[in-house]
Design a protein around this motif. Structure first.
Motif, mmCIF file in Angstrom:
data_model
loop_
_atom_site.group_PDB
_atom_site.id
_atom_site.type_symbol
_atom_site.label_atom_id
_atom_site.label_comp_id
_atom_site.label_asym_id
_atom_site.label_seq_id
_atom_site.Cartn_x
_atom_site.Cartn_y
_atom_site.Cartn_z
ATOM 1 N N GLY A 162 56.550 18.524 19.457
ATOM 2 C CA GLY A 162 56.717 19.907 18.893
ATOM 3 C C GLY A 162 55.821 19.814 20.870
ATOM 4 O O GLY A 162 55.722 19.324 21.568
ATOM 5 N N GLY A 163 56.293 21.364 21.250
ATOM 6 C CA GLY A 163 55.440 21.797 22.547
ATOM 7 C C GLY A 163 56.881 22.073 23.450
ATOM 8 O O GLY A 163 56.589 22.118 24.158
ATOM 9 N N SER A 204 65.001 16.266 26.623
ATOM 10 C CA SER A 204 63.881 17.583 26.580
ATOM 11 C C SER A 204 62.282 17.105 26.636
ATOM 12 O O SER A 204 61.818 16.083 26.188
ATOM 13 N N TYR A 205 61.791 18.385 27.517
ATOM 14 C CA TYR A 205 60.408 17.821 27.792
ATOM 15 C C TYR A 205 59.882 18.544 28.166
ATOM 16 O O TYR A 205 59.833 19.983 27.803
ATOM 17 N N VAL A 206 57.891 18.824 27.981
ATOM 18 C CA VAL A 206 56.751 19.548 27.593
ATOM 19 C C VAL A 206 57.836 20.096 29.123
ATOM 20 O O VAL A 206 56.848 19.603 30.308
ATOM 21 N N GLN A 243 63.613 26.027 17.331
ATOM 22 C CA GLN A 243 62.804 25.025 16.469
ATOM 23 C C GLN A 243 62.846 23.534 16.469
ATOM 24 O O GLN A 243 62.082 22.629 16.882
ATOM 25 N N THR A 244 64.186 23.186 17.176
ATOM 26 C CA THR A 244 64.921 21.910 17.175
ATOM 27 C C THR A 244 65.504 21.284 18.095
ATOM 28 O O THR A 244 65.198 20.197 18.137
#
Length: 568
Positions: free
Chosen positions: A347-348, A363-365, A331-332
């Motif tokens: 988020g996502g 981090s990335y989508v 989640q994190t």
């Protein structure tokens, strides 16, 4: 001027001026304030006491500032020994270096008892400090003369004293303390002992009768056939038991386990086991059938899973995720390079972009972004290396056409066409609303023939000379698979590339597809392509055009090659 004492033909290089002018030290030398050429075969003899310089030739030698003839009255060669000169053939004299001391007959007589080399020709004479010795009966040890008996090869020096290695040994206790002992003897804390019946263990003497059976363990002696030594504590235990720290008798590995405390490595704990599956985990036990050990803590397989290897691991619940040797909270965080977690910034985000230069992650989508060389960029489609918009551009076999989709065009092989006024037939663009009808020619009929012997005879009879003589390239094409196109009434063969050239035997890249009439329903594994345009780089070769296609056999291959070489 620097004073230089020389015993050979040398020139002092410290002289910079000579007779009021600069001296060329590479080609000239200065003697008595005059410059001379080094090629003149002259030298300068410098007196180390009076600083007097005398010019002389190479026929003289300079010893301590005095000139002497190089040969004596008998024509024998002479040399310098310090400030003195002596004949090298005079066996009554010897120059002892490095002190440059000349030993004469008056000094030899009291030492060698009226030594006469003519009477004793086998004696060898040497130097010991500033004295002469007879190397047959004497030995020099650190400038100290020692008398020896017997063969000189049996004698060696022990600091300043000579000893016979056949009967004695030299015991070196420290760099300044040498002791000569009888053979088979040694010292144990300053006490002389016989090594054949005694053993010295770290300064403590022990008697024994079978030396090969005993060995030292610290200061004590043990029987190595029935006992073992715990090296860390120097404890002697039974050979069938295992060492465990300071435990006086060791442990029985069939009933006990010795576990080292990871927080205090010098502390050991002895545990009694109930099953052979129990082993150490930290300073306690675990059962490897039902548990696993991570960093000194046991975990049940039914409640936990292991992240990482045996040395670096962590126990996590079955519902949790591993990231290398770390517990990952999805989640994190995201897992980067399957090694370490990286915090999410929004988020996502479901992927991580690893930067190898600073060894960090971001981090990335993955649906909207992509990782390019350690940086997160907005995702875009690429045509080979160029970015393009899928809503307006077309990419046809890595060829980019900007704005083609907006005008209603489509791909046709490597090109684009307008479906309203053109047609795509066999990956080629034709104007009009219909594809041209295929026309079968004689070459295709020959290819469809099953009688390869007949085809070879036609080539040998010259029926194909008009095509073969025009050819510039002939290669054997291996078929990977075939596809039937009923709309265009053709059979499409996919060719394995590269193909072998008949004339050179080399593999070269040629056509990718072969188009034949669909009536040729025979499965071909190989075929011979004869073309007059070797520079044709199109991906497809149509049998209905200027090139010919022949069935493959060694006979046909040989016939095409010979016809081209000898009849064209």
């Amino acid at each position: 001027m620097e004073v230089v004492a020389t015993d050979s033909c040398q020139t002092p290089f410290s002289i910079q001026k000579c007779g009021g002018r600069t001296l060329n030290q590479w080609t000239e030398f200065c003697c008595n304030h005059q410059a001379y050429s080094k090629n003149s075969k002259q030298c300068c003899c410098v007196d180390s006491i009076s600083d007097r310089q005398v010019l002389h030739t190479e026929e003289m030698i300079c010893c301590g500032g005095q000139l002497h003839n190089k040969t004596d009255s008998f024509g024998e060669q002479r040399e310098c020994c310090g400030a003195k000169v002596y004949s090298t053939s005079d066996r009554r004299k010897l120059c002892c270096r490095p002190h440059q001391v000349l030993i004469t007959k008056s000094k030899v007589q009291p030492l060698l008892h009226h030594y006469n080399p003519d009477l004793y020709p086998n004696r060898t004479v040497g130097c010991c400090g500033n004295a002469m010795i007879d190397e047959k009966t004497q030995m020099c040890c650190n400038s100290i003369i020692n008398n020896i008996k017997g063969s000189s090869s049996d004698w060696f020096c022990c600091n300043t004293t000579a000893f016979n290695q056949m009967s004695h040994i030299c015991n070196k206790k420290d760099p300044n303390n040498y002791v000569i002992l009888p053979q088979y003897y040694s010292l144990c804390s300053g006490t002389r002992y016989d090594t054949r019946i005694n053993t010295c263990c770290n300064g403590k003497l022990h008697p024994h009768h079978h030396k090969d059976q005993f060995k030292c363990c610290g200061t004590e002696i043990m029987n190595k056939e029935t006992q073992k030594c715990c090296n860390e504590t120097s404890l002697i235990i039974s050979k069938c038991r295992q060492c465990c720290g300071n435990h006086p008798t060791g442990i029985d590995i069939s009933e006990q386990r010795c576990c080292r405390n990871p927080l205090n490595p010098s502390t050991f704990h002895v545990h009694r086991i109930t099953t052979e599956a129990q082993y150490c985990c930290g300073n306690g036990l675990y059962n490897f059938h039902t548990q696993f050990c991570c960093r000194g803590q046991p975990y049940l397989y039914t409640h936990y899973k292991r992240c990482g290897n045996h040395e670096q691991c962590v126990g996590v619940g079955h519902q949790e995720t591993c990231c290398g040797v770390h517990r990952l909270t999805t989640q994190t965080h995201t897992c980067c390079k399957k090694e370490f977690p990286v915090a999410k910034t929004s988020g996502g985000q479901d992927a991580c972009c690893y930067n190898p230069w600073n060894r960090s992650g971001e981090s990335y989508v993955s649906e909207t972004h992509q990782c390019v060389r350690g940086r997160v960029e907005v995702k875009a489609k690429r045509c080979l290396h160029d970015k393009y918009d899928d809503n307006s551009d077309l990419c046809c076999y890595n060829n980019l056409f900007r704005g083609a989709k907006e005008t209603g065009k489509r791909c046709c092989g490597f090109e684009v066409y307008d479906n309203r006024t053109q047609r795509c037939c066999s990956s080629k663009v034709f104007n009009g609303t219909e594809c041209p009808a295929p026309q079968q020619n004689s070459e295709c009929s020959t290819l469809c023939s099953k009688n390869r012997r007949m085809v070879a005879e036609k080539i040998n009879n010259g029926e194909f000379d008009s095509e073969i003589c025009k050819l510039k390239l002939a290669y054997v094409a291996e078929v990977r698979r075939q596809v039937v196109n009923f709309d265009n009434q053709v059979m499409k063969y996919v060719i394995r590339r590269p193909s072998r050239n008949i004339f050179t035997g080399l593999f070269e890249i040629h056509h990718r597809y072969i188009l034949l009439p669909w009536i040729c329903k025979k499965n071909f594994s190989r075929m011979i392509i004869v073309t007059s345009n070797p520079d044709d780089k199109t991906r497809e070769l149509n049998c209905f055009e200027k090139d010919i296609v022949l069935p493959y056999s060694k006979r046909i291959k040989r016939a095409v090659k010979q016809r081209k070489m000898y009849h064209c």
